[in-house]
Write an enzyme that holds these catalytic residues in place. Structure first.
Site, PDB file in Angstrom:
ATOM      1  N   GLU A  74      37.309  49.184 -21.128  1.00  0.00           N
ATOM      2  CA  GLU A  74      38.540  48.392 -21.246  1.00  0.00           C
ATOM      3  C   GLU A  74      39.417  48.978 -22.347  1.00  0.00           C
ATOM      4  O   GLU A  74      38.969  49.150 -23.495  1.00  0.00           O
ATOM      5  CB  GLU A  74      38.267  46.915 -21.571  1.00  0.00           C
ATOM      6  N   GLU A  99      40.092  49.628 -28.811  1.00  0.00           N
ATOM      7  CA  GLU A  99      41.191  48.843 -29.415  1.00  0.00           C
ATOM      8  C   GLU A  99      41.505  49.429 -30.797  1.00  0.00           C
ATOM      9  O   GLU A  99      40.592  49.793 -31.541  1.00  0.00           O
ATOM     10  CB  GLU A  99      40.768  47.372 -29.543  1.00  0.00           C
ATOM     11  N   ASP A 149      50.878  46.319 -23.676  1.00  0.00           N
ATOM     12  CA  ASP A 149      52.204  46.069 -24.250  1.00  0.00           C
ATOM     13  C   ASP A 149      53.272  46.518 -23.252  1.00  0.00           C
ATOM     14  O   ASP A 149      53.270  47.678 -22.834  1.00  0.00           O
ATOM     15  CB  ASP A 149      52.365  46.864 -25.551  1.00  0.00           C
ATOM     16  N   LYS A 153      62.167  47.115 -23.942  1.00  0.00           N
ATOM     17  CA  LYS A 153      63.449  47.830 -23.975  1.00  0.00           C
ATOM     18  C   LYS A 153      63.350  49.175 -23.254  1.00  0.00           C
ATOM     19  O   LYS A 153      62.358  49.882 -23.440  1.00  0.00           O
ATOM     20  CB  LYS A 153      63.858  48.100 -25.422  1.00  0.00           C
ATOM     21  N   ASP A 185      51.730  40.218 -17.206  1.00  0.00           N
ATOM     22  CA  ASP A 185      52.499  39.003 -16.944  1.00  0.00           C
ATOM     23  C   ASP A 185      54.002  39.311 -16.988  1.00  0.00           C
ATOM     24  O   ASP A 185      54.815  38.400 -17.057  1.00  0.00           O
ATOM     25  CB  ASP A 185      52.145  37.899 -17.946  1.00  0.00           C
ATOM     26  N   THR A 222      42.672  33.448 -19.543  1.00  0.00           N
ATOM     27  CA  THR A 222      42.854  33.145 -20.964  1.00  0.00           C
ATOM     28  C   THR A 222      43.665  31.853 -21.119  1.00  0.00           C
ATOM     29  O   THR A 222      44.296  31.390 -20.171  1.00  0.00           O
ATOM     30  CB  THR A 222      43.625  34.275 -21.667  1.00  0.00           C
ATOM     31  N   LYS A 223      43.649  31.328 -22.358  1.00  0.00           N
ATOM     32  CA  LYS A 223      44.414  30.108 -22.646  1.00  0.00           C
ATOM     33  C   LYS A 223      45.881  30.337 -22.323  1.00  0.00           C
ATOM     34  O   LYS A 223      46.567  29.523 -21.745  1.00  0.00           O
ATOM     35  CB  LYS A 223      44.292  29.775 -24.147  1.00  0.00           C
ATOM     36  N   PHE A 224      46.354  31.546 -22.715  1.00  0.00           N
ATOM     37  CA  PHE A 224      47.755  31.899 -22.514  1.00  0.00           C
ATOM     38  C   PHE A 224      48.106  31.862 -21.027  1.00  0.00           C
ATOM     39  O   PHE A 224      49.132  31.322 -20.627  1.00  0.00           O
ATOM     40  CB  PHE A 224      47.997  33.305 -23.063  1.00  0.00           C
ATOM     41  N   GLU A 225      47.179  32.425 -20.235  1.00  0.00           N
ATOM     42  CA  GLU A 225      47.456  32.507 -18.803  1.00  0.00           C
ATOM     43  C   GLU A 225      47.491  31.110 -18.183  1.00  0.00           C
ATOM     44  O   GLU A 225      48.324  30.808 -17.333  1.00  0.00           O
ATOM     45  CB  GLU A 225      46.358  33.356 -18.169  1.00  0.00           C
TER      46      GLU A 225
HETATM   47  C1  LIG Z   1      49.442  43.014 -25.422  1.00  0.00           C
HETATM   48  S1  LIG Z   1      47.882  43.354 -26.126  1.00  0.00           S
HETATM   49  C2  LIG Z   1      46.760  42.719 -24.920  1.00  0.00           C
HETATM   50  C3  LIG Z   1      45.394  42.487 -25.459  1.00  0.00           C
HETATM   51  C4  LIG Z   1      44.330  41.995 -24.467  1.00  0.00           C
HETATM   52  N1  LIG Z   1      44.112  42.931 -23.397  1.00  0.00           N
HETATM   53  C5  LIG Z   1      44.672  40.642 -23.942  1.00  0.00           C
HETATM   54  O1  LIG Z   1      44.911  40.498 -22.727  1.00  0.00           O
HETATM   55  O2  LIG Z   1      44.711  39.694 -24.727  1.00  0.00           O
HETATM   56  C6  LIG Z   1      47.718  45.108 -25.939  1.00  0.00           C
HETATM   57  C7  LIG Z   1      46.641  45.687 -26.834  1.00  0.00           C
HETATM   58  O3  LIG Z   1      46.467  47.052 -26.521  1.00  0.00           O
HETATM   59  C8  LIG Z   1      46.201  47.757 -27.709  1.00  0.00           C
HETATM   60  N2  LIG Z   1      46.544  49.167 -27.440  1.00  0.00           N
HETATM   61  C9  LIG Z   1      47.732  49.638 -27.034  1.00  0.00           C
HETATM   62  N3  LIG Z   1      47.670  50.961 -26.845  1.00  0.00           N
HETATM   63  C10 LIG Z   1      46.390  51.336 -27.125  1.00  0.00           C
HETATM   64  C11 LIG Z   1      45.716  52.573 -27.117  1.00  0.00           C
HETATM   65  N4  LIG Z   1      46.349  53.709 -26.759  1.00  0.00           N
HETATM   66  N5  LIG Z   1      44.434  52.604 -27.483  1.00  0.00           N
HETATM   67  C12 LIG Z   1      43.781  51.462 -27.855  1.00  0.00           C
HETATM   68  N6  LIG Z   1      44.374  50.241 -27.879  1.00  0.00           N
HETATM   69  C13 LIG Z   1      45.666  50.181 -27.522  1.00  0.00           C
HETATM   70  C14 LIG Z   1      47.067  47.082 -28.753  1.00  0.00           C
HETATM   71  O4  LIG Z   1      46.567  47.268 -30.057  1.00  0.00           O
HETATM   72  C15 LIG Z   1      46.982  45.622 -28.316  1.00  0.00           C
HETATM   73  O5  LIG Z   1      45.962  44.934 -28.981  1.00  0.00           O
END
Ligand SMILES: C[S@@+](CC[C@H](N)C(=O)[O-])C[C@H]1O[C@@H](n2cnc3c(N)ncnc32)[C@H](O)[C@@H]1O
Length: 244
Positions: A74, A99, A149, A153, A185, A222-225
């Site tokens: 993951e 992560e 993420d 933009k 989402d 998840t809670k958010f979802e």
């Molecule tokens: C929007 S969050 C979603 C977190 C989780 N998957 C969730 O659904 O709650 C995106 C996560 O991806 C991590 N991330 C982004 N690019 C990454 C990379 N190249 N390697 C490791 N983690 C990364 C960020 O630090 C962030 O915690």
């Protein structure tokens, strides 16, 4: 985006320019974050046991886990809620989480310790480096990318982790028949993922309508979802199988 995540911070233009000149554009920005006691415990006690160093050659995960089992990686597990739940529900499978956000790594490790899980290992660095340097070709059964993420933009779209090169890198690491499972989402990101994946060679979209699959039961909600559902927000799941 889930409840466990804060939006990516704005990048100063200067930093963006520097990054362009010196290295590959990253899909994340390192954020300072306060560490809770539990997260700190996770890091202090869990790191020596479960965090793997970036290697310079493919890692033998049969040796790491002490067995040969279906293997899922993951990317960007955030606070690790989904990964923990999935690993606890499938003790006959192995999970590698990647992560860069240390409080999230600490939270996951704290959960791994508390639940006594043995089927999870972690990299606390850039997933692209991990895929390139540590993961053998044709070795993963599944790669999960949940709520990456979206970089809303358009001038930041180049930071989105899903790019043609990413699709190709993931394909090289999946076994034939292995699956890339993405969820978002943000509808425009789902459309963008589809655009990238539909021209990526060697994949088959598992969606009957050629777009998104129904919410798979194996992806923990998840809670958010749940809150998003109540508010009428959507979530799009995409699954692509490696063909050759
Ligand atoms: C929007 S969050 C979603 C977190 C989780 N998957 C969730 O659904 O709650 C995106 C996560 O991806 C991590 N991330 C982004 N690019 C990454 C990379 N190249 N390697 C490791 N983690 C990364 C960020 O630090 C962030 O915690």
């Amino acid at each position: 985006m889930t409840d466990s995540h804060v939006p990516p911070p704005e990048l100063p233009e200067a930093e963006e320019g520097q990054e362009r000149q010196h290295r590959r554009i990253k899909s994340f920005v390192m954020r300072a974050g306060r560490m809770t006691e539990g997260q700190q415990r996770g890091l202090d006690q869990g790191r020596p046991l479960f965090v793997l160093p970036l290697a310079d050659a493919p890692v033998d995960f049969d040796q790491v886990f002490g067995r040969s089992a279906p293997r899922t990686l993951e990317i960007g597990f955030g606070m690790g809620h989904s990964l923990l739940e999935m690993a606890a529900a499938a003790p006959d499978q192995d999970f590698i989480g990647v992560e860069v956000h240390y409080p999230g790594v600490g939270a996951l490790l704290n959960g791994v310790l508390t639940q006594g899980l043995t089927n999870v290992r972690v990299y606390d660095c850039d997933a692209i480096e991990v895929l390139n340097r540590c993961i053998a070709d044709n070795s993963l059964d599944r790669l999960m990318l949940f709520f990456p993420d979206p970089w809303h933009k358009s001038r930041h779209h180049k930071r989105r982790i899903v790019q043609p090169e990413f699709a190709e890198l993931v394909r090289s690491k999946l076994k034939v028949g292995g699956v890339l499972h993405m969820a978002t989402d943000w509808e425009p990101y789902a459309e963008y993922m589809l655009e990238v994946m539909h021209v990526a060679p060697g994949y088959r979209n598992l969606a009957e309508d050629g777009k998104c699959v129904p919410r798979p039961a194996e992806r923990p909600i998840t809670k958010f979802e749940r809150r998003g559902e109540r508010l009428g927000h959507g979530v799009w799941d995409l699954k692509f199988e490696k063909q050759d």
